[in-house]
Design a protein around this motif. Structure first.
Motif, mmCIF file in Angstrom:
data_model
loop_
_atom_site.group_PDB
_atom_site.id
_atom_site.type_symbol
_atom_site.label_atom_id
_atom_site.label_comp_id
_atom_site.label_asym_id
_atom_site.label_seq_id
_atom_site.Cartn_x
_atom_site.Cartn_y
_atom_site.Cartn_z
ATOM 1 N N GLY A 143 7.692 1.963 -10.252
ATOM 2 C CA GLY A 143 7.005 2.589 -11.416
ATOM 3 C C GLY A 143 7.933 2.662 -12.637
ATOM 4 O O GLY A 143 7.552 2.368 -13.718
ATOM 5 N N ALA A 144 9.178 2.943 -12.453
ATOM 6 C CA ALA A 144 10.299 2.762 -13.477
ATOM 7 C C ALA A 144 10.446 1.423 -14.115
ATOM 8 O O ALA A 144 10.485 1.231 -15.224
ATOM 9 N N LEU A 158 2.294 -1.816 -11.965
ATOM 10 C CA LEU A 158 2.000 -0.381 -11.786
ATOM 11 C C LEU A 158 0.744 0.051 -10.693
ATOM 12 O O LEU A 158 0.704 0.917 -9.809
ATOM 13 N N GLY A 159 -0.137 -1.117 -10.882
ATOM 14 C CA GLY A 159 -1.496 -0.763 -9.833
ATOM 15 C C GLY A 159 -1.003 -1.205 -8.653
ATOM 16 O O GLY A 159 -1.349 -0.445 -7.759
ATOM 17 N N LEU A 160 -0.191 -1.997 -8.443
ATOM 18 C CA LEU A 160 0.262 -2.529 -7.050
ATOM 19 C C LEU A 160 1.299 -1.314 -6.440
ATOM 20 O O LEU A 160 1.182 -1.139 -5.247
ATOM 21 N N LEU A 203 1.295 6.616 -11.217
ATOM 22 C CA LEU A 203 1.309 5.017 -11.559
ATOM 23 C C LEU A 203 0.148 4.815 -11.847
ATOM 24 O O LEU A 203 0.037 3.823 -12.951
ATOM 25 N N LEU A 204 -0.811 4.919 -11.202
ATOM 26 C CA LEU A 204 -2.386 4.393 -11.539
ATOM 27 C C LEU A 204 -2.627 4.905 -12.799
ATOM 28 O O LEU A 204 -3.441 4.194 -13.557
ATOM 29 N N THR A 205 -2.510 6.200 -13.215
ATOM 30 C CA THR A 205 -2.733 6.994 -14.120
ATOM 31 C C THR A 205 -2.173 6.222 -15.654
ATOM 32 O O THR A 205 -2.886 6.102 -16.546
ATOM 33 N N SER A 206 -0.810 5.769 -15.286
ATOM 34 C CA SER A 206 -0.154 5.107 -16.242
ATOM 35 C C SER A 206 -0.657 3.804 -16.662
ATOM 36 O O SER A 206 -0.826 3.254 -17.917
ATOM 37 N N ALA A 207 -0.965 3.174 -15.514
ATOM 38 C CA ALA A 207 -1.465 1.567 -15.757
ATOM 39 C C ALA A 207 -2.908 1.788 -16.574
ATOM 40 O O ALA A 207 -2.981 0.814 -17.188
ATOM 41 N N THR A 214 -9.064 -3.733 -14.857
ATOM 42 C CA THR A 214 -9.151 -4.884 -13.738
ATOM 43 C C THR A 214 -7.874 -5.254 -13.006
ATOM 44 O O THR A 214 -8.112 -5.257 -11.899
ATOM 45 N N THR A 215 -6.964 -5.696 -13.791
ATOM 46 C CA THR A 215 -5.547 -5.936 -13.168
ATOM 47 C C THR A 215 -4.979 -4.756 -12.498
ATOM 48 O O THR A 215 -4.398 -5.022 -11.523
ATOM 49 N N ALA A 216 -5.068 -3.858 -12.935
ATOM 50 C CA ALA A 216 -4.527 -2.517 -12.145
ATOM 51 C C ALA A 216 -5.081 -2.315 -10.823
ATOM 52 O O ALA A 216 -4.468 -2.094 -9.845
#
Length: 278
Positions: A143-144, A158-160, A203-207, A214-216
């Protein structure tokens, strides 16, 4: 499998309810904190949070009874639920391809239901619990790194990472063999579950806030399905019914592919009003 599908139904419906509440709350001023406070006053947002809680409990029950690969594919199918519910409540128009993807997800889950065996009876190597804890810290590191990127690369990484975090949760649930306070506090898998789940959510929220939904979401689906499924088969003893391994592999691939085709519903879309003509 019923619990896994129930969890997918809860998560998918919760996404739409929370999107409706956020849209209704977005009319006021203020930043993200003010928006969240207004959303918390909406019954739809609270109902969505309640469904998330029920879905998590059903996910745990599913992970304790059927293989991880089946649960992961079922949870990815929550995107199909979100798509169908969004089409009904948010008036989102689904293309023929997207309706076909919903059918593909259902077909894949049907194959998995027929082919899945029972939950594996192996506890895995003693180091696996520590490996999951290390993986949870790795999600934070990812995430960083991802937060420093821009564009689609940021959303994908970030999604991954979020998918890996949710995958840590899936495996960690299987590695918790006692629910007494003493057993939980001394089990590294407990901390892996908490850290992995919290990191995945962040991470998901940030993405989704500053990147392609779609990408995230595509990255998240890949991260939370393939790795945990492999861990379940290799180390935890997850198997299929006799002679149906090929059907389980096909069903898993079909369900995940269909979910990826619906990745834009990782965050229920807001329909922009059309401009008046003339």
């Amino acid at each position: 499998m019923v619990c896994a599908l129930g969890a997918a139904l809860c998560f998918g419906t919760a996404t739409v309810l929370q999107a409706m509440a956020a849209r209704a709350a977005g009319a006021g001023g203020g930043g993200d904190a003010a928006l969240l406070l207004r959303a918390l006053r909406q019954w739809r947002y609270l109902a969505g949070l309640a469904l998330d809680g029920v879905g998590f409990l059903l996910q745990i029950a599913a992970l304790r009874s059927i293989p991880i690969y089946a649960v992961g594919a079922a949870l990815a199918s929550s995107l199909a639920v979100t798509a169908v519910v969004a089409a009904r409540l948010l008036r989102v128009r689904l293309s023929r391809v997207e309706w076909g993807a919903v059918g593909v997800v259902c077909a894949g889950l049907g194959m998995l239901a027929l082919a899945s065996g029972t939950e594996g009876d192996k506890g895995g190597p003693a180091t696996l619990k520590y490996a999951m804890l290390g993986a949870a810290f790795g999600v934070l590191l990812l995430g960083a790194v991802g937060g420093r990127l821009a564009g689609r690369g940021r959303a994908l990484l970030l999604g991954l990472g979020a998918g890996f975090g949710f995958g840590v949760v899936e495996v960690a649930v299987r590695l918790i063999d006692g629910v007494s306070p003493g057993a939980l506090l001394t089990n590294p898998a407990t901390y892996a579950l908490l850290l992995g789940g919290g990191a995945a959510f962040l991470l998901l929220t940030s993405a989704l806030q500053r990147g392609s939904v779609t990408t995230a979401t595509a990255g998240m689906v890949i991260g939370e399905t393939i790795g945990p499924a492999a861990v379940g088969v290799v180390w935890l003893g997850d198997r299929t019914r006799e002679g149906l391994t090929w059907l389980a592999i096909l069903g898993f691939a079909v369900a995940v592919t269909g979910a990826l085709a619906l990745a834009r519903f990782g965050e229920a879309p807001v329909v922009e009003p059309t401009a008046r003509q003339g």
